[in-house]
Design a protein around this motif. Structure first.
Motif, PDB file in Angstrom:
ATOM      1  N   THR A 152       0.820  21.059 -27.347  1.00  0.00           N
ATOM      2  CA  THR A 152       1.316  19.410 -27.823  1.00  0.00           C
ATOM      3  C   THR A 152       0.649  18.694 -28.009  1.00  0.00           C
ATOM      4  O   THR A 152      -0.239  18.543 -26.902  1.00  0.00           O
ATOM      5  CB  THR A 152       2.736  19.595 -27.139  1.00  0.00           C
ATOM      6  OG1 THR A 152       3.704  20.410 -27.637  1.00  0.00           O
ATOM      7  CG2 THR A 152       3.572  18.442 -27.997  1.00  0.00           C
ATOM      8  N   SER A 153       0.367  18.486 -29.250  1.00  0.00           N
ATOM      9  CA  SER A 153      -0.421  17.223 -30.402  1.00  0.00           C
ATOM     10  C   SER A 153       0.856  16.290 -30.465  1.00  0.00           C
ATOM     11  O   SER A 153       1.531  16.071 -31.660  1.00  0.00           O
ATOM     12  CB  SER A 153      -1.039  17.277 -30.481  1.00  0.00           C
ATOM     13  OG  SER A 153      -2.405  17.630 -30.018  1.00  0.00           O
ATOM     14  N   ILE A 154       0.451  14.897 -30.337  1.00  0.00           N
ATOM     15  CA  ILE A 154       1.787  13.636 -30.618  1.00  0.00           C
ATOM     16  C   ILE A 154       0.167  12.525 -31.077  1.00  0.00           C
ATOM     17  O   ILE A 154      -0.273  11.660 -29.561  1.00  0.00           O
ATOM     18  CB  ILE A 154       2.572  13.212 -29.193  1.00  0.00           C
ATOM     19  CG1 ILE A 154       3.090  14.007 -28.622  1.00  0.00           C
ATOM     20  CG2 ILE A 154       3.166  11.655 -29.926  1.00  0.00           C
ATOM     21  CD1 ILE A 154       4.169  13.627 -27.752  1.00  0.00           C
ATOM     22  N   THR A 155       0.650  12.494 -32.760  1.00  0.00           N
ATOM     23  CA  THR A 155      -0.460  11.195 -33.185  1.00  0.00           C
ATOM     24  C   THR A 155       0.412  10.058 -33.338  1.00  0.00           C
ATOM     25  O   THR A 155       1.600   9.668 -33.758  1.00  0.00           O
ATOM     26  CB  THR A 155      -0.379  12.101 -33.784  1.00  0.00           C
ATOM     27  OG1 THR A 155      -1.282  13.716 -34.586  1.00  0.00           O
ATOM     28  CG2 THR A 155      -2.127  10.649 -35.382  1.00  0.00           C
ATOM     29  N   VAL A 156      -0.496   8.479 -32.401  1.00  0.00           N
ATOM     30  CA  VAL A 156      -0.057   7.507 -32.911  1.00  0.00           C
ATOM     31  C   VAL A 156      -0.802   7.093 -33.821  1.00  0.00           C
ATOM     32  O   VAL A 156      -1.398   7.056 -34.322  1.00  0.00           O
ATOM     33  CB  VAL A 156      -0.211   6.524 -31.482  1.00  0.00           C
ATOM     34  CG1 VAL A 156       0.078   5.653 -31.874  1.00  0.00           C
ATOM     35  CG2 VAL A 156      -0.361   7.064 -30.187  1.00  0.00           C
ATOM     36  N   ASP A 204       9.589  23.212 -21.166  1.00  0.00           N
ATOM     37  CA  ASP A 204       8.257  23.141 -19.439  1.00  0.00           C
ATOM     38  C   ASP A 204       6.865  23.328 -20.176  1.00  0.00           C
ATOM     39  O   ASP A 204       6.660  24.160 -20.902  1.00  0.00           O
ATOM     40  CB  ASP A 204       8.561  25.185 -18.644  1.00  0.00           C
ATOM     41  CG  ASP A 204       7.663  24.789 -17.544  1.00  0.00           C
ATOM     42  OD1 ASP A 204       7.015  22.865 -17.115  1.00  0.00           O
ATOM     43  OD2 ASP A 204       7.348  25.501 -16.659  1.00  0.00           O
ATOM     44  N   ALA A 205       6.411  22.511 -19.929  1.00  0.00           N
ATOM     45  CA  ALA A 205       4.714  21.649 -20.445  1.00  0.00           C
ATOM     46  C   ALA A 205       4.046  21.460 -19.029  1.00  0.00           C
ATOM     47  O   ALA A 205       4.364  20.335 -19.344  1.00  0.00           O
ATOM     48  CB  ALA A 205       4.735  21.130 -21.774  1.00  0.00           C
ATOM     49  N   PRO A 206       3.408  22.248 -18.454  1.00  0.00           N
ATOM     50  CA  PRO A 206       3.282  21.809 -16.757  1.00  0.00           C
ATOM     51  C   PRO A 206       2.176  20.779 -17.601  1.00  0.00           C
ATOM     52  O   PRO A 206       1.335  19.786 -16.801  1.00  0.00           O
ATOM     53  CB  PRO A 206       2.895  23.007 -15.792  1.00  0.00           C
ATOM     54  CG  PRO A 206       2.098  24.399 -17.388  1.00  0.00           C
ATOM     55  CD  PRO A 206       3.726  24.035 -17.965  1.00  0.00           C
ATOM     56  N   SER A 207       1.170  21.306 -18.352  1.00  0.00           N
ATOM     57  CA  SER A 207      -0.086  20.114 -18.973  1.00  0.00           C
ATOM     58  C   SER A 207      -0.252  20.605 -20.769  1.00  0.00           C
ATOM     59  O   SER A 207       0.469  20.881 -21.015  1.00  0.00           O
ATOM     60  CB  SER A 207      -1.478  21.133 -18.355  1.00  0.00           C
ATOM     61  OG  SER A 207      -1.838  21.957 -18.389  1.00  0.00           O
ATOM     62  N   HIS A 208      -2.232  19.674 -21.288  1.00  0.00           N
ATOM     63  CA  HIS A 208      -1.615  20.669 -22.678  1.00  0.00           C
ATOM     64  C   HIS A 208      -0.702  19.045 -23.546  1.00  0.00           C
ATOM     65  O   HIS A 208      -0.836  20.112 -24.590  1.00  0.00           O
ATOM     66  CB  HIS A 208      -1.918  21.322 -22.814  1.00  0.00           C
ATOM     67  CG  HIS A 208      -3.071  22.656 -21.913  1.00  0.00           C
ATOM     68  ND1 HIS A 208      -2.777  22.906 -21.320  1.00  0.00           N
ATOM     69  CD2 HIS A 208      -4.076  23.274 -22.922  1.00  0.00           C
ATOM     70  CE1 HIS A 208      -4.109  23.737 -21.027  1.00  0.00           C
ATOM     71  NE2 HIS A 208      -4.642  23.449 -21.495  1.00  0.00           N
ATOM     72  N   ILE A 209      -0.116  18.555 -22.535  1.00  0.00           N
ATOM     73  CA  ILE A 209       0.878  17.378 -24.239  1.00  0.00           C
ATOM     74  C   ILE A 209      -0.832  16.467 -24.156  1.00  0.00           C
ATOM     75  O   ILE A 209      -1.321  15.251 -23.638  1.00  0.00           O
ATOM     76  CB  ILE A 209       1.655  16.748 -23.308  1.00  0.00           C
ATOM     77  CG1 ILE A 209       3.111  18.232 -22.663  1.00  0.00           C
ATOM     78  CG2 ILE A 209       2.909  15.953 -24.059  1.00  0.00           C
ATOM     79  CD1 ILE A 209       3.263  18.766 -24.359  1.00  0.00           C
TER      80      ILE A 209
END
Length: 427
Positions: A152-156, A204-209
Motif C-alpha cells: 500500500t502506498s500513501i502519498t502526501v 492485516d498489513a504486517p509491512s509494506h505500508i
C-alpha cells in the motif's frame, strides 16, 4: 411470461446511473416468470461475457466481466462471476440471492480478491488479497471478512490546490423543479429508508505500508478493523513504524519507532510521526501530524528556539544570523516544500524561467555554493552543467542505452575528463 434473447445493459442506464454505476455490454437472457407480483417464480439463466462495470463513486472499474446466474424458482444462484480490475488483479464471486420481495432478497455471497489493486484517485494505492462475505437482506446486509494488504502506498500531496474548495449548499424555499432534481440525484426525504451495508472487516498489513511525499519516505505495518456502515465507516487500530526517514535538502532524519498511522474514524489516514536530531547541545525534533491530505510539519528543540532557528540548525548546523543569502533562499525553499506550496518556491520559479528540467543550488559546510542545471536533449540523453567548488565549471552527459545501462562522460574547465558505465535496477 417467457423472455429469450440479448439485452444490452444500456437499457438500464438511468437506474444504474442513480447508483453511480455505468455498465457496458450485453446479457443473454433465457427466463420464464410465473407466480404473482408479490411472490414471483423465476426460472432460467442470465449470462454475460466481456462486459464492463464502472463504479464512479468508489473509483472502481471491472473489465472483461463474465457472469452466469441461474434462477431456480426462489433463488438466483451465482455460479460464475469474475472480472479484471482496471488497476490490476481480479475479483470473483459466488453464492445466492433470494428473489422473494417479502424476504428482503436475502444474500449469501462470497467475494474473492486476488492481487486486486485499488486506487482512490487521491492518496492511496493498495494491492489486496482475501475473501469477504455479503450476508443478510440485500438492503441491510453485512460485509465481513479478513483482507491482507500486499503493498500500500500513501502519498502526501506535494502541492495543495488553492482554487478548489468545498462549497456547502443548503436549499431554502426550493422550487418544485429543484426538489425534483434533488430526488433524481438520490437525496432522501426525512424518514425515507435507504440501503445500509454493515461492515465487519479486518485489514492485516504486517509491512509494506509506504508513506511518501514532502521528503517523507517511511514503511509501516499493523492491523485495522473497519466497522460501522459503508456510508459511515468506523476505523480502529493503526500502523506502526518499521523504518522511515525525513529528508530536508541534504539533511536526513530517521523517524522514531513510536511513529504511527491511525484513522480519524473514517478511511482518511492520520499521520503521527516524529524524527529527532542533534546540533551541538541542542536536540531538534520534527513532527509530522494531521490528515495525510494536508499534514502539519512543525519543528521544536530543547532548549527551546524559534522554528526558523530550529530549521537553520537542523539543515546547516549554524545560527540563522550566520547563513549566506543562498542558504536563506534554500531554507525558504525547504519551508515551501514542507508546507505543500512548491508553486511559490524561488528555485521552482528559476527552473521554469530558465526552461531546464533540473535546477539545484547546494552549499557545503564552509558556505561555498555550487550550482547545477540539467536538461533532457531527448528521451535518452541528459545534459548537465555544474559550476562551483574547486573543480570549477564542468559538463556532464548521460546516455541511457537501455536495460538499466547508462554511459556517462564529463569534461571540466581545467581540462580534466571522465567516462564510465553505470548500471542500475529497481527491485
Amino acid at each position: 411470461m417467457h423472455f429469450t434473447g440479448n439485452l444490452p445493459f444500456a437499457v438500464l442506464g438511468a437506474p444504474l446511473a442513480q447508483q453511480g454505476l455505468v455498465v457496458d455490454g450485453v446479457a443473454t437472457v433465457n427466463l420464464q416468470i410465473g407466480g404473482t407480483a408479490a411472490a414471483p417464480v423465476i426460472n432460467g439463466t442470465v449470462s454475460t461475457n466481456g462486459a464492463k462495470l464502472v463504479d464512479v463513486r468508489r473509483n472502481l472499474a471491472v473489465n472483461n466481466l463474465a457472469a452466469t446466474v441461474t434462477f431456480n424458482g426462489s433463488q438466483a444462484v451465482i455460479s460464475r462471476l469474475s472480472g479484471n480490475l482496471g488497476g490490476g488483479g481480479t475479483i470473483s464471486a459466488s453464492g445466492t440471492i433470494g428473489i422473494q420481495p417479502a424476504g428482503g432478497f436475502p444474500a449469501d455471497i462470497s467475494i474473492r480478491l486476488d492481487k486486486a489493486v485499488y486506487v482512490d484517485g487521491t492518496l492511496v494505492v493498495s494491492t489486496v488479497n482475501g475473501t469477504v462475505g455479503l450476508r443478510g437482506p440485500i438492503a441491510s446486509a453485512t460485509l465481513s471478512g479478513k483482507l491482507l494488504l500486499d503493498k500500500t502506498s500513501i502519498t502526501v500531496p506535494e502541492k495543495l490546490p488553492t482554487s478548489l474548495r468545498e462549497i456547502d449548499i443548503r436549499h431554502k424555499n426550493a422550487p418544485r423543479a429543484v426538489l425534483a432534481q434533488m430526488r433524481n440525484n438520490g437525496e432522501r426525504k426525512p424518514g425515507e429508508k435507504s440501503s445500509v451495508i454493515t461492515l465487519d472487516l479486518e485489514i492485516d498489513a504486517p509491512s509494506h505500508i509506504f508513506v511518501r511525499g514532502r521528503g517523507i519516505d517511511a514503511e509501516l505495518g499493523g492491523q485495522v478493523t473497519i466497522r460501522g456502515t459503508a456510508a459511515a465507516p468506523i476505523v480502529t487500530g493503526g500502523f506502526t513504524m518499521r523504518r522511515g526517514r525525513l529528508t530536508i535538502l541534504n539533511r536526513r532524519l530517521d523517524f522514531s519507532d513510536k511513529s504511527r498511522i491511525t484513522f480519524a474514524g473514517d478511511l482518511t489516514p492520520a499521520l503521527d510521526m516524529e524524527a529527532t536530531s542533534s546540533s551541538g547541545t541542542t536536540t531538534l525534533t520534527v513532527d509530522v501530524a494531521g490528515l495525510a491530505t494536508d499534514p502539519a510539519i512543525t519543528f521544536s528543540s530543547s532548549p527551546e528556539l524559534p522554528q526558523d532557528e530550529v530549521l537553520a540548525q537542523l539543515i546547516f548546523g549554524q545560527s540563522m544570523s550566520k547563513l549566506s543569502p543562498v542558504q536563506i533562499a534554500q531554507l525558504a525553499d525547504a519551508v515551501s516544500q514542507l508546507a505543500g506550496n512548491r508553486s511559490t518556491s524561488l528555485f521552482e520559479g528559476l527552473r521554469n524561467q530558465l526552461g531546464v528540467d533540473d535546477f539545484d543550488v547546494s552549499t557545503d559546510s564552509k558556505g561555498q555554493t555550487s550550482v547545477s542545471v540539467g536538461r533532457y536533449l531527448n528521451d535518452r540523453t541528459y545534459f548537465e552543467l555544474q559550476q562551483g567548488g574547486s573543480a570549477g565549471a564542468k559538463a556532464v552527459i548521460n546516455l541511457d542505452v537501455g536495460r538499466g545501462v547508462k554511459l556517462r562522460g564529463g569534461a571540466g574547465g581545467n581540462g580534466e575528463g571522465e567516462a564510465g558505465i553505470v548500471y542500475e535496477r529497481e527491485y
